[in-house]
Scaffold this active site. Structure first.
Site, PDB file in Angstrom:
ATOM      1  N   GLY A  81       1.080  -1.493   0.184  1.00  0.00           N
ATOM      2  CA  GLY A  81       0.115   0.123  -0.151  1.00  0.00           C
ATOM      3  C   GLY A  81       1.255   0.927  -0.196  1.00  0.00           C
ATOM      4  O   GLY A  81       0.461   2.212   0.419  1.00  0.00           O
TER       5      GLY A  81
ATOM      6  N   GLU B 238       4.480  -6.757   0.899  1.00  0.00           N
ATOM      7  CA  GLU B 238       3.839  -6.573  -0.366  1.00  0.00           C
ATOM      8  C   GLU B 238       4.002  -4.663  -1.979  1.00  0.00           C
ATOM      9  O   GLU B 238       2.645  -4.903  -1.976  1.00  0.00           O
ATOM     10  CB  GLU B 238       2.938  -6.894  -0.465  1.00  0.00           C
ATOM     11  CG  GLU B 238       2.874  -8.664   0.069  1.00  0.00           C
ATOM     12  CD  GLU B 238       1.730  -9.027   1.024  1.00  0.00           C
ATOM     13  OE1 GLU B 238       0.547  -8.656   0.672  1.00  0.00           O
ATOM     14  OE2 GLU B 238       1.152  -9.675   1.465  1.00  0.00           O
TER      15      GLU B 238
ATOM     16  N   GLY C 141       3.211  -3.176  -4.336  1.00  0.00           N
ATOM     17  CA  GLY C 141       2.538  -3.291  -6.287  1.00  0.00           C
ATOM     18  C   GLY C 141       2.904  -2.213  -6.644  1.00  0.00           C
ATOM     19  O   GLY C 141       3.421  -2.063  -7.281  1.00  0.00           O
ATOM     20  N   ARG C 142       2.369  -1.269  -6.840  1.00  0.00           N
ATOM     21  CA  ARG C 142       1.732   0.083  -6.854  1.00  0.00           C
ATOM     22  C   ARG C 142       3.140   0.389  -6.718  1.00  0.00           C
ATOM     23  O   ARG C 142       3.373   1.601  -8.112  1.00  0.00           O
ATOM     24  CB  ARG C 142       0.740   0.922  -6.324  1.00  0.00           C
ATOM     25  CG  ARG C 142       0.321   2.247  -7.125  1.00  0.00           C
ATOM     26  CD  ARG C 142       0.109   3.155  -5.666  1.00  0.00           C
ATOM     27  NE  ARG C 142      -1.373   2.407  -4.544  1.00  0.00           N
ATOM     28  CZ  ARG C 142      -2.493   2.890  -5.310  1.00  0.00           C
ATOM     29  NH1 ARG C 142      -2.873   3.349  -6.686  1.00  0.00           N
ATOM     30  NH2 ARG C 142      -3.607   2.157  -5.169  1.00  0.00           N
TER      31      ARG C 142
ATOM     32  N   ARG D 203     -10.149   4.989 -12.419  1.00  0.00           N
ATOM     33  CA  ARG D 203      -9.781   5.145 -10.942  1.00  0.00           C
ATOM     34  C   ARG D 203      -9.831   7.242 -10.306  1.00  0.00           C
ATOM     35  O   ARG D 203     -10.315   6.605  -9.437  1.00  0.00           O
ATOM     36  CB  ARG D 203      -8.279   5.181 -10.264  1.00  0.00           C
ATOM     37  CG  ARG D 203      -7.719   3.467 -10.407  1.00  0.00           C
ATOM     38  CD  ARG D 203      -6.048   3.860 -10.256  1.00  0.00           C
ATOM     39  NE  ARG D 203      -6.296   4.080  -8.661  1.00  0.00           N
ATOM     40  CZ  ARG D 203      -5.851   4.727  -8.303  1.00  0.00           C
ATOM     41  NH1 ARG D 203      -5.389   6.120  -9.265  1.00  0.00           N
ATOM     42  NH2 ARG D 203      -5.338   5.463  -7.046  1.00  0.00           N
TER      43      ARG D 203
ATOM     44  N   CYS E 252     -19.594   6.858 -22.898  1.00  0.00           N
ATOM     45  CA  CYS E 252     -21.197   7.795 -22.443  1.00  0.00           C
ATOM     46  C   CYS E 252     -21.323   7.875 -20.985  1.00  0.00           C
ATOM     47  O   CYS E 252     -22.828   7.131 -20.380  1.00  0.00           O
ATOM     48  CB  CYS E 252     -22.547   7.149 -23.701  1.00  0.00           C
ATOM     49  SG  CYS E 252     -23.772   8.251 -23.408  1.00  0.00           S
ATOM     50  N   GLU E 253     -20.647   9.024 -20.260  1.00  0.00           N
ATOM     51  CA  GLU E 253     -20.962   9.130 -19.240  1.00  0.00           C
ATOM     52  C   GLU E 253     -20.435  10.297 -18.770  1.00  0.00           C
ATOM     53  O   GLU E 253     -19.814  10.300 -19.022  1.00  0.00           O
ATOM     54  CB  GLU E 253     -20.063   7.831 -18.371  1.00  0.00           C
ATOM     55  CG  GLU E 253     -20.457   6.141 -17.932  1.00  0.00           C
ATOM     56  CD  GLU E 253     -22.136   5.813 -17.321  1.00  0.00           C
ATOM     57  OE1 GLU E 253     -22.012   6.741 -16.978  1.00  0.00           O
ATOM     58  OE2 GLU E 253     -22.005   5.393 -17.168  1.00  0.00           O
TER      59      GLU E 253
ATOM     60  N   TYR F 134      -3.179  -0.809 -11.813  1.00  0.00           N
ATOM     61  CA  TYR F 134      -5.035  -0.561 -11.533  1.00  0.00           C
ATOM     62  C   TYR F 134      -5.457  -0.255 -12.247  1.00  0.00           C
ATOM     63  O   TYR F 134      -6.861  -0.360 -12.311  1.00  0.00           O
ATOM     64  CB  TYR F 134      -5.475   0.258 -10.194  1.00  0.00           C
ATOM     65  CG  TYR F 134      -4.950  -1.079  -8.891  1.00  0.00           C
ATOM     66  CD1 TYR F 134      -5.260  -2.486  -8.658  1.00  0.00           C
ATOM     67  CD2 TYR F 134      -3.050  -0.037  -8.211  1.00  0.00           C
ATOM     68  CE1 TYR F 134      -4.857  -2.956  -7.343  1.00  0.00           C
ATOM     69  CE2 TYR F 134      -2.984  -0.357  -7.356  1.00  0.00           C
ATOM     70  CZ  TYR F 134      -3.700  -2.388  -6.805  1.00  0.00           C
ATOM     71  OH  TYR F 134      -3.133  -2.564  -5.753  1.00  0.00           O
TER      72      TYR F 134
END
Length: 461
Positions: free
Chosen positions: A276, A318, A320-321, A358, A389-390, A419
């Site tokens: 994290g 751990e 990752g990011r 995200r 279309c949002e 991610y």
């Protein structure tokens, strides 16, 4: 204030506008913290990665495309391994996983954390030694557990009493003493988005320390005497900059290990404090270096063990990011530019929430820059949006781009390694972009672009 690479002073603008940011040089500048180490601009202002210009990448591979600086990825992996020397570093595959990345992190000496059968299949297909794989997940199926056992994964992190029962029965049938860790929730308030904070009590992961479930899980495994209980696992959330949360978590996990020793006569030999670790998406983010993280985390474990009279367990983390996030950027082409009543300029690109959810999901902040040229135009406040279309299809909420931004321009968004491809979708039936790895001036596709034929191949109606 640092020179702003067209990069996000979200929350800093107020009503005063870009008074401090007036020159084209400000908009063209690159803030190193936001980009892979191999990214620069050439004399014409074209963004290059590993010596290769983004125009060449577009010509061969199209847009949108995720562009990975492989040397940068490997350097970040090595930095974590060196910082935590003598301990274990597991790359968190959920951030982004493909066979090429598995091979790279394996070659750099890291372990690998997976959390589904698909991630495990990718790891095994890439040749990751099974004993260097850890298997996470709050609802692992029987078939996933069977595959993990049969492959010989190095450890499984158990997350519920149901899983302990399932895994115990499967291991007993195979006469396997499978190494496991118990995931615990320690009640730490991680200063991050609600959806990515994972150590508070009211959420789906792990066993509560404060409520006593964690000790009961440990006791059950010890009583059954089938699984090889190696230690406890804690993960407090994602995109965290304040290391004090890890220190509190370590104290609470080690206090539980001392309780296990006192009540059961067992000293658990391992502790995992998760990942994290935050990265810089904008100039407002100030991530810690791996060496600084390691120094603080190792010290608190050593000090707390000394205070509790515990033998110091082997630590694992751990990231990752923190390894893959800054090593990748997304390359887009501008399709339309629209001024809305003088309030804001909307710059639409050929991707959007299908390749980066995200911003819509977490309210995440990103930066962007014109990538195919330099500009002498003054900066304007823009919003980079996608083609879906949002109305919430936003890539970058607020960004200074040159006033002459126009259709056909290339635009690059840094920090998209984690991610983005992992959470990509086919919303509006948009095929997912490729991942193009660049090393030594050469680009190669490591995940190919999806096609309309791929979409229709699954439609059997």
């Amino acid at each position: 204030m640092r020179a702003h690479e067209a990069g996000a002073l979200h929350g800093e603008l107020g009503n005063r506008g870009p008074a401090w940011l007036r020159t084209p040089d400000d908009v063209n500048a690159l803030v190193p913290e936001l980009w892979p180490s191999g990214v620069t601009r050439d004399g014409a202002g074209v963004l290059t990665v590993g010596g290769l210009g983004v125009q060449d990448i577009q010509a061969e591979h199209g847009t949108p495309a995720y562009v990975l600086d492989e040397d940068d990825l490997r350097a970040r992996a090595r930095a974590f391994k060196a910082a935590f020397a003598g301990h274990d570093v597991y790359y968190a595959g959920k951030a982004f996983l493909c066979r090429a990345v598995v091979r790279a992190i394996a070659e750099e000496g890291l372990f690998l954390d997976v959390c589904t059968g698909g991630e495990l299949a990718t790891a095994l297909a890439a040749g990751m030694p099974p004993q260097r794989i850890g298997f996470h997940g709050n609802n692992k199926s029987v078939s996933e557990l069977e595959r993990a056992l049969d492959a010989g994964v190095g450890r499984i992190i158990v997350d519920s009493f149901d899983e302990i029962d399932r895994l115990t029965a499967l291991a007993q049938d195979r006469n396997i003493r499978q190494p496991v860790l118990v995931r615990v929730t320690v009640g730490v308030e991680a200063h991050t988005h609600e959806f990515i904070a994972t150590a508070h009590e009211d959420q789906k992961f792990g066993f509560s320390v404060g409520g006593g479930a964690a000790f009961k899980a440990v006791a059950k495994i010890l009583d059954d005497d089938v699984l090889d209980l190696r230690g406890l696992h804690s993960h407090i959330g994602s995109q965290i900059f304040d290391a004090s949360g890890f220190e509190v978590a370590a104290r609470r996990v080690l206090a539980l290990q001392a309780q296990v020793r006192d009540a059961r006569g067992v000293e658990l030999p391992e502790i995992d404090l998760g990942g994290g670790f935050g990265i810089a998406y904008t100039t407002q983010d100030d991530p810690a270096a791996p060496a600084d993280l390691a120094e603080r985390m190792i010290k608190i474990v050593d000090d707390e063990c000394a205070a509790l009279g515990l033998a110091t367990p082997k630590l694992s983390v751990e990231p990752g990011r923190a390894i893959v996030g800054p090593a990748m950027f997304t390359l887009y082409e501008v399709g339309t530019v629209k001024d809305v009543d003088g309030l804001r300029t909307y710059v639409s690109v050929d991707g959007g929430m299908s390749d980066n959810i995200r911003t819509a999901l977490y309210g995440a902040s990103y930066s962007a820059t014109i990538a195919g040229r330099a500009s002498t135009a003054d900066p304007i406040l823009a919003r980079v949006v996608g083609k879906h279309c949002e109305s919430g299809d936003i890539v970058v909420k607020d960004e200074f781009l040159p006033a002459d931004v126009q259709p056909g321009d290339l635009l690059a968004v840094p920090g998209t390694g984690a991610y983005c491809r992992s959470m990509a979708s086919n919303y509006n039936h948009v095929p997912r972009p490729p991942v193009v790895a660049v090393r030594g001036g050469t680009a190669r596709v490591i995940v190919r672009r999806e096609t309309e034929e791929d979409l229709l191949a699954l439609d059997v109606g």
